[in-house]
Design a protein around this motif. Structure first.
Motif, PDB file in Angstrom:
ATOM      1  N   ASP A  33       0.815  -1.208   0.000  1.00  0.00           N
ATOM      2  CA  ASP A  33       0.000   0.000   0.000  1.00  0.00           C
ATOM      3  C   ASP A  33       0.856   1.268   0.000  1.00  0.00           C
ATOM      4  OD1 ASP A  33       0.813  -0.931   2.586  1.00  0.00           O
ATOM      5  OD2 ASP A  33      -0.449   0.643   3.478  1.00  0.00           O
ATOM      6  N   LEU A  34       2.166   1.114   0.295  1.00  0.00           N
ATOM      7  CA  LEU A  34       3.057   2.273   0.368  1.00  0.00           C
ATOM      8  C   LEU A  34       3.861   2.497  -0.908  1.00  0.00           C
ATOM      9  CD1 LEU A  34       4.492   1.864   3.987  1.00  0.00           C
ATOM     10  CD2 LEU A  34       2.526   3.231   3.229  1.00  0.00           C
ATOM     11  N   ALA A  35       4.079   1.449  -1.675  1.00  0.00           N
ATOM     12  CA  ALA A  35       4.882   1.574  -2.898  1.00  0.00           C
ATOM     13  C   ALA A  35       4.549   0.428  -3.838  1.00  0.00           C
ATOM     14  CB  ALA A  35       6.371   1.579  -2.567  1.00  0.00           C
ATOM     15  N   GLY A  36       4.823   0.640  -5.117  1.00  0.00           N
ATOM     16  CA  GLY A  36       4.567  -0.393  -6.116  1.00  0.00           C
ATOM     17  C   GLY A  36       5.736  -1.358  -6.233  1.00  0.00           C
ATOM     18  N   PRO A  37       5.510  -2.553  -6.782  1.00  0.00           N
ATOM     19  CA  PRO A  37       6.550  -3.576  -6.871  1.00  0.00           C
ATOM     20  C   PRO A  37       7.346  -3.571  -8.173  1.00  0.00           C
ATOM     21  CG  PRO A  37       4.467  -4.533  -7.469  1.00  0.00           C
ATOM     22  CD  PRO A  37       4.189  -3.081  -7.169  1.00  0.00           C
ATOM     23  N   ALA A  38       7.035  -2.668  -9.094  1.00  0.00           N
ATOM     24  CA  ALA A  38       7.599  -2.739 -10.443  1.00  0.00           C
ATOM     25  C   ALA A  38       9.127  -2.766 -10.439  1.00  0.00           C
ATOM     26  CB  ALA A  38       7.090  -1.564 -11.282  1.00  0.00           C
ATOM     27  N   GLU A  39       9.745  -1.891  -9.646  1.00  0.00           N
ATOM     28  CA  GLU A  39      11.211  -1.808  -9.660  1.00  0.00           C
ATOM     29  C   GLU A  39      11.852  -3.093  -9.161  1.00  0.00           C
ATOM     30  OE1 GLU A  39      14.852   1.052  -8.024  1.00  0.00           O
ATOM     31  OE2 GLU A  39      12.756   1.541  -7.578  1.00  0.00           O
ATOM     32  N   VAL A  40      11.343  -3.630  -8.048  1.00  0.00           N
ATOM     33  CA  VAL A  40      11.917  -4.851  -7.495  1.00  0.00           C
ATOM     34  C   VAL A  40      11.677  -6.033  -8.425  1.00  0.00           C
ATOM     35  CG1 VAL A  40      11.832  -6.489  -5.567  1.00  0.00           C
ATOM     36  CG2 VAL A  40      11.672  -4.036  -5.130  1.00  0.00           C
ATOM     37  N   LEU A  41      10.466  -6.168  -8.926  1.00  0.00           N
ATOM     38  CA  LEU A  41      10.163  -7.284  -9.812  1.00  0.00           C
ATOM     39  C   LEU A  41      10.930  -7.168 -11.125  1.00  0.00           C
ATOM     40  CD1 LEU A  41       6.304  -7.692  -9.276  1.00  0.00           C
ATOM     41  CD2 LEU A  41       8.189  -8.933  -8.189  1.00  0.00           C
ATOM     42  N   GLY A  42      11.140  -5.945 -11.581  1.00  0.00           N
ATOM     43  CA  GLY A  42      11.925  -5.760 -12.791  1.00  0.00           C
ATOM     44  C   GLY A  42      13.359  -6.210 -12.607  1.00  0.00           C
ATOM     45  N   TYR A  43      13.870  -6.023 -11.420  1.00  0.00           N
ATOM     46  CA  TYR A  43      15.245  -6.419 -11.115  1.00  0.00           C
ATOM     47  C   TYR A  43      15.416  -7.932 -11.199  1.00  0.00           C
ATOM     48  CZ  TYR A  43      19.574  -6.818  -8.394  1.00  0.00           C
ATOM     49  OH  TYR A  43      20.850  -7.110  -7.973  1.00  0.00           O
ATOM     50  N   TYR A  44      14.352  -8.669 -10.871  1.00  0.00           N
ATOM     51  CA  TYR A  44      14.418 -10.128 -10.890  1.00  0.00           C
ATOM     52  C   TYR A  44      13.658 -10.728 -12.072  1.00  0.00           C
ATOM     53  CZ  TYR A  44      16.321  -9.661  -6.221  1.00  0.00           C
ATOM     54  OH  TYR A  44      17.117  -9.316  -5.161  1.00  0.00           O
TER      55      TYR A  44
END
Length: 328
Positions: free
Chosen positions: A151-162
């Motif tokens: 609810d505080l931030a989206g996962p796009a950056e982390v998931l993009g990294y993996y």
């Protein structure tokens, strides 16, 4: 009269304990082991005949003696069954130190390693996630990324990294639906690891309402304080036999005793890039003929993956391998 020592019969034959009942170790506390037998807990101690073999949470053991589980009863662990997997870590990344050479078994017989990371407050630490992935691959355990505080931030950056790893993941948020997480935990023994402050204990308490794991807060500098103090296996309320093993919040995951080849297996997107490397290539920045930079430049892998891999290589040899933007 007592017989002299020389007249006492000696034998190396040990009892087979064919009547031993099977138990599952769910907690360890100062030489006492809580084991589940037929869905009932009992307290046990190690038998002397086990020698130096350690008993850890997740072990399946053979028990004799008083296995009634009644108040004051004490059974004996006489056998440790063969382990299907062993999750290990060292306190230090330098194998030239006593801490780096001392390998600690975290849990045994786990099927899945759930890496809990917050998307914000504190921010995700990809370096720590990488280290957990290496430990999982080395142990032959399936990794699962659990991203909290969605609810505080989206996962796009982390998931993009993996993205290159096709790493399975689930998203959670406070008071949100946990059905997706429960589904991937069903029928498995899952170990939950994560930095302090990422919401791991809160998640455990929601999954197992009577777990009563201590919950901490995040400081103003984005660091949590340790709340869980010992590993414990908790039965999930489901029709299938499902367990989660909650571990203490850790600040590091030492990999001193993980081989370089096993370490590379934590980065399968880089493995094929080493085909053109010369024999005995260490894949570090000081190896001018290493083929990995060209592999990354060609777009086969994210440059951050190579940087993270090389940080881990440096940390294994005692270098300052954990410095980086996330200080993972």
């Amino acid at each position: 009269m007592r017989p002299s020592k020389s007249s006492r019969p000696r034998t190396r034959t040990r009892p087979k304990h064919e009547d031993a009942v099977e138990g599952f170790v769910i907690a360890v506390d100062r030489g006492r082991y809580t084991c589940m037998v037929d869905d009932e807990p009992l307290t046990a101690m190690r038998a002397r005949e086990l020698g130096r073999k350690s008993v850890v949470v997740g072990d399946r053991v053979g028990l004799v003696g008083d296995v009634s589980g009644s108040t004051g009863s004490l059974a004996r662990i006489v056998r440790i069954e063969e382990r299907s997997s062993v999750l290990r870590r060292t306190a230090d990344d330098d194998d030239t130190t006593a801490e780096g050479r001392l390998e600690r078994v975290v849990v045994a017989n786990a099927d899945q390693l759930v890496i809990v990371s917050a998307l914000a407050d504190p921010p995700p630490r990809t370096g720590f996630i990488d280290r957990c992935l290496v430990a999982a691959y080395d142990a032959g355990i399936v990794p699962l990324l659990c991203l909290t505080k969605a609810d505080l931030a989206g996962p796009a950056e982390v998931l993009g990294y993996y993205a290159e790893l096709d790493l399975p993941h689930v998203l959670t948020e406070p008071d949100g639906d946990l059905s997706a997480l429960r589904e991937v935990l069903a029928g498995r023994v899952s170990v939950m690891v994560g930095h302090s402050g990422v919401g791991k204990s809160t998640l455990v308490n929601r999954l197992v309402p009577d777990a009563d794991r201590a919950v901490g807060v995040v400081s103003a500098v984005g660091k949590g304080r340790h709340t869980s103090t010992s590993a414990v296996a908790l039965r999930l309320p489901s029709k299938e036999a499902s367990w989660i093993i909650d571990t203490p919040g850790v600040r590091s995951f030492g990999l001193a005793l993980v081989s370089a080849e096993s370490l590379l297996h934590g980065f399968p997107d880089l493995v094929e890039g080493t085909v053109d490397c010369p024999p005995n290539c260490e894949h570090t920045e000081t190896d001018p003929e290493c083929a990995l930079p060209a592999w990354v430049t060609a777009g086969h892998a994210d440059v951050r993956r190579l940087e993270s891999y090389r940080r881990l290589l440096a940390s294994r040899s005692g270098g300052d391998g954990l410095e980086g933007p996330d200080r993972g």
